[in-house]
Scaffold this motif. Sequence first.
Motif, PDB file in Angstrom:
ATOM      1  N   CYS A  17       9.155  22.039  10.960  1.00 28.29           N
ATOM      2  CA  CYS A  17       8.016  22.551  11.365  1.00 28.29           C
ATOM      3  C   CYS A  17       7.615  24.102  11.033  1.00 28.29           C
ATOM      4  CB  CYS A  17       8.211  22.520  13.017  1.00 28.29           C
ATOM      5  SG  CYS A  17       8.403  20.805  13.912  1.00 28.29           S
ATOM      6  N   LYS A  18       8.635  25.007  11.107  1.00 26.74           N
ATOM      7  CA  LYS A  18       8.319  26.175  10.602  1.00 26.74           C
ATOM      8  C   LYS A  18       8.126  26.520   9.203  1.00 26.74           C
ATOM      9  CE  LYS A  18      11.724  27.621  13.355  1.00 26.74           C
ATOM     10  NZ  LYS A  18      11.892  26.430  14.204  1.00 26.74           N
ATOM     11  N   HIS A  51       4.230  26.211   9.651  1.00 25.49           N
ATOM     12  CA  HIS A  51       3.895  26.997  10.492  1.00 25.49           C
ATOM     13  C   HIS A  51       4.905  28.160  10.597  1.00 25.49           C
ATOM     14  CE1 HIS A  51       1.004  24.100  12.088  1.00 25.49           C
ATOM     15  NE2 HIS A  51       1.824  23.267  12.114  1.00 25.49           N
ATOM     16  N   ALA A 111       5.001  31.356  13.135  1.00 27.82           N
ATOM     17  CA  ALA A 111       5.414  31.060  14.374  1.00 27.82           C
ATOM     18  C   ALA A 111       6.861  31.887  14.906  1.00 27.82           C
ATOM     19  CB  ALA A 111       5.758  29.832  14.862  1.00 27.82           C
ATOM     20  N   SER A 141       1.210  30.422  16.027  1.00 32.62           N
ATOM     21  CA  SER A 141       1.894  29.659  15.132  1.00 32.62           C
ATOM     22  C   SER A 141       1.302  29.522  13.681  1.00 32.62           C
ATOM     23  CB  SER A 141       2.160  28.347  15.595  1.00 32.62           C
ATOM     24  OG  SER A 141       0.788  27.758  15.696  1.00 32.62           O
ATOM     25  N   CYS A 192      10.242  23.186  18.884  1.00 36.17           N
ATOM     26  CA  CYS A 192       8.694  22.996  19.152  1.00 36.17           C
ATOM     27  C   CYS A 192       8.193  21.837  19.890  1.00 36.17           C
ATOM     28  CB  CYS A 192       8.188  22.912  17.637  1.00 36.17           C
ATOM     29  SG  CYS A 192       8.602  24.541  16.584  1.00 36.17           S
TER      30      CYS A 192
END
Length: 458
Positions: A280-281, A284, A287, A293, A386
């Motif tokens: 995810c990061k 994003h 974040a 984010s 997340c």
Amino acid sequence: MKKVPYRTQISTFFGIFAVVLLLTSNFSFAQDQAVAAAETAEASAETTAGGDAVKGKQLFNQNCAACHALNRKMTGPALANVEARLAEEEGLDKEWMYAWIKNSAGMIASGDAYANKIYEEYNQAAMTAFPTLSNEDIDNILAYTAAPPPAPAQAVATVAAPAGGAPTSGITNEVILGALVLVFGLLVMMLILVNTTLRRIAEANGVVVEKAKAEKRTPIWKAFAQNQFLVLVSTIFLLLASAYYAYGWMMQIGVDQGYQPIQPIHYSHKIHAGDNKIECKYCHSSARVSKHSGIPSLNVCMNCHKSIYEYKGNPEGPTPEDLANGYTNEFYTAEIKKLYKAVGWNEEEQRYTGESKPVEWVRIHNLPDLAYFNHSQHVTVAGIECQTCHGPVEEMEIMYQYSPLTMGWCINCHRETNVNVEDNAYYEKIHEALSEKYGVESLTAAQLGGLECGKCHY
């Protein structure tokens, strides 16, 4: 002897059912033949140029597909029939191919004419070296570029595949259901004919069929209105139920749980975070260090989609749900073209045109201005995943708000979440002090002041 009218209907039914069975068997046999032929064609792919094209396809996808395609220019040149083309146009043999693929930088440094020509043509970016590929592996890759194996033929689109992805055979559920509906309809028609015939026989023999007379009863609404106790209890119940649902409706004002807007460019978290396991990061990234984010810039998308210009599908094949919603390979490829148009990317020339167009993304998670929330405090310091707040995003085709994001929901999390005090002298000291004074066994966010109004409202 006089013929009974419904015998003709029975004969007709069996005739239709026999035709349906015959057509279904022929269709299933043709489908099985097509699938078997496709499997045979794939299994018996001919080896060309001294290599195995089937193995070469796997090696190509693993090592070459990020920068090369067969029939179009990408980061590197198109590779269809590359061995034959170089031999005919440049007089280069396979030994040159071995040396180039294993150590392109060395070939350029040696002063090789064609190696330096490619180096200059593609912005002086040397090709990645692949010293781990054996000559046999390279032969297999070249065999694939010369004669790629045929893709397995898909079964007829109108027949649904089972969950395991295996082709169906025999009579499908749709045909069986249709046959049952036909049988039911014929039975109803037969019963109507039998009833009509029996009535005619009874009338011919002088039997009078009388209809039962319904007794006159008091209407339900009138009986209800005459019972004062029942009216009182019902009125009280309706008032309480109305108050309950009115309160529940008013408490949902400003709560957007389940909000799922359609975005200008379709982005599938299921494909990116689920099938491709993208963290995810990675997208994003803010974040980790910021309050927000952040929405990834289109340049982040182009890190991958500069080379991924079409969607070739999940290896397991599309699910019936995806097909029903229109999520086909062509649909996803069209969305990639929207990305190219927005960022100003010329596919054919492999360069940015400078004519970009901003994408008006629709915000999904939106806290009121009076509430303060810091992503980095939760993601980096607390180490919260997340999915804890955003739900199973790796399963979401279209992103939606999973959690209510209400104050009560946040407070419950602060009360129930234990702070990880290991390898953190600051929290270990606080835990030790609280343990001595109050005898607490664990340290929660609430005990650290997570319930104070000023923490979230300022």
